[in-house]
Enzyme design. Sequence first.
Site, PDB file in Angstrom:
ATOM      1  N   SER A   1     -32.300 -11.345 -42.079  1.00  0.00           N
ATOM      2  CA  SER A   1     -30.910 -11.737 -42.349  1.00  0.00           C
ATOM      3  C   SER A   1     -29.926 -10.748 -41.746  1.00  0.00           C
ATOM      4  O   SER A   1     -28.881 -11.140 -41.217  1.00  0.00           O
ATOM      5  CB  SER A   1     -30.676 -11.883 -43.859  1.00  0.00           C
ATOM      6  OG  SER A   1     -30.983 -10.688 -44.548  1.00  0.00           O
TER       7      SER A   1
ATOM      8  N   HIS B   1     -38.888 -14.189 -46.167  1.00  0.00           N
ATOM      9  CA  HIS B   1     -37.769 -13.261 -46.398  1.00  0.00           C
ATOM     10  C   HIS B   1     -37.182 -13.496 -47.781  1.00  0.00           C
ATOM     11  O   HIS B   1     -37.674 -12.968 -48.762  1.00  0.00           O
ATOM     12  CB  HIS B   1     -36.735 -13.435 -45.290  1.00  0.00           C
ATOM     13  CG  HIS B   1     -35.659 -12.394 -45.269  1.00  0.00           C
ATOM     14  ND1 HIS B   1     -35.719 -11.226 -45.991  1.00  0.00           N
ATOM     15  CD2 HIS B   1     -34.464 -12.353 -44.595  1.00  0.00           C
ATOM     16  CE1 HIS B   1     -34.632 -10.502 -45.773  1.00  0.00           C
ATOM     17  NE2 HIS B   1     -33.852 -11.163 -44.929  1.00  0.00           N
TER      18      HIS B   1
END
Length: 448
Positions: free
Chosen positions: A250, A280
């Site tokens: 991210s 993630h």
Amino acid sequence: MRVLAARAMSTSLKDELAKVVPTEQARKKAILDAHGSKTLGEVTVSQAYGGARDIECMVWETSLLDAQEGIRFRGHSIPELQEKLPRATENGEPLPEGLLWLLMTGELPTDAQAKSVTDELHERAGLPEATKAMLKALPKTVHPMTQFSMGVLSMQSDSKFAKAYADGANKARYWEYMYEDVMDVIAKLPELAATIYRNTYYDGAVPGHDASLDYAANFAHMMGFRHPEFDELMRLYVTIHSDHEGGNVSAHATHLVGSALSGAYLSFAAGMTGLAGPLHGLANQEVLGWILELQRVFKERGLEVNHDTIREYAWETLNSGRVIPGYGHAVLRQTDPRYMCQREFAQKYLPEDALFQIVSNIFEVVPDVLTEHGKTKNPWPNVDAHSGVLLMHYGLTQHNFYTVLFGVSRAMGVLSQLFWDRALGMPIERPKSLTSASIEERFGAVKA
């Protein structure tokens, strides 16, 4: 970045940055002049094929991850931040607004400076009506993270940076327009996330924005929660999930897209599509799923939760070819400090919670099991091993929404760095790629 000298309490965040930016621009130039030709390390073929793991080739000012100490925000550990950052309540958790000041400026804020950030974010808050209408029209089956990214993208037409660039703004002033967008995006995320939450799981009615509250408490209230302890949990959650240096998906995606001068809205949305990936941001859901499955199995088998039964179930999981989610980390080689501060929160507020009792027993047993198993570099828990249990305790039981909470938090770190990318004139990111054939030509072909 070194901690800067304390400044006047009346200084606004943007005024402070107007003083800091020239200093840091000069610092960047001095570093390049003195060390630009020095080698940071060599890249192996395995690293090229292995997702560029451990390659030191990226500048990320807002945080640094140490294998032993864990995350440091501008040089400060999480326990230090819990002690030094301004708080909403005595002996409470740190205010995310104070962390934002630190991430942006490099200095710990006064109470007044943190309050000025709270006030500024309230002034910038509010979703465009078109965004509200779009979210309302979406089927409830659309994943909350998809809605989150769509909501951010839908507001891009309000980008002050994009308008300034189109009008031919001087590069030296890019940071000023990026500041406007960064603060606008961060300010609007609580209502965006709360709207998604209320639309997807309830009747769509969103409690009104309350400017008398701090950032995290207002977010909690707009979702419909009215428990002071949950406000404290949101303050802690937003703070510890805000940043984790630049190499994670991210953060890197936000930085990469931003390097093309795409602006805060487009860049952050790109980062959020990366956060939505199961490797993630969905990790805490996987952890919670394993814990709930353990609880169900123990109930069916009539087992008590203790060290012996947890150890047996852990081996059962490993012997079936599965992993124990929430344990291990790509960088850390100790228990994640973010896990420990959540554990301390649970010990303070919910020591008798059934799921916390399971998590606590897992923490006391599983590292030894994984060490004996021998296939895990780091047998200690990471941040995801605990967060879902805390959210469940206060009634936030919708697991698909957890990554949206993560996204609201992560904005403070990745967008603070995006501001500095523009302030320091960082170039478009364009690493050199190789083909398998070119590697064979360089080192020799091998038989498959």
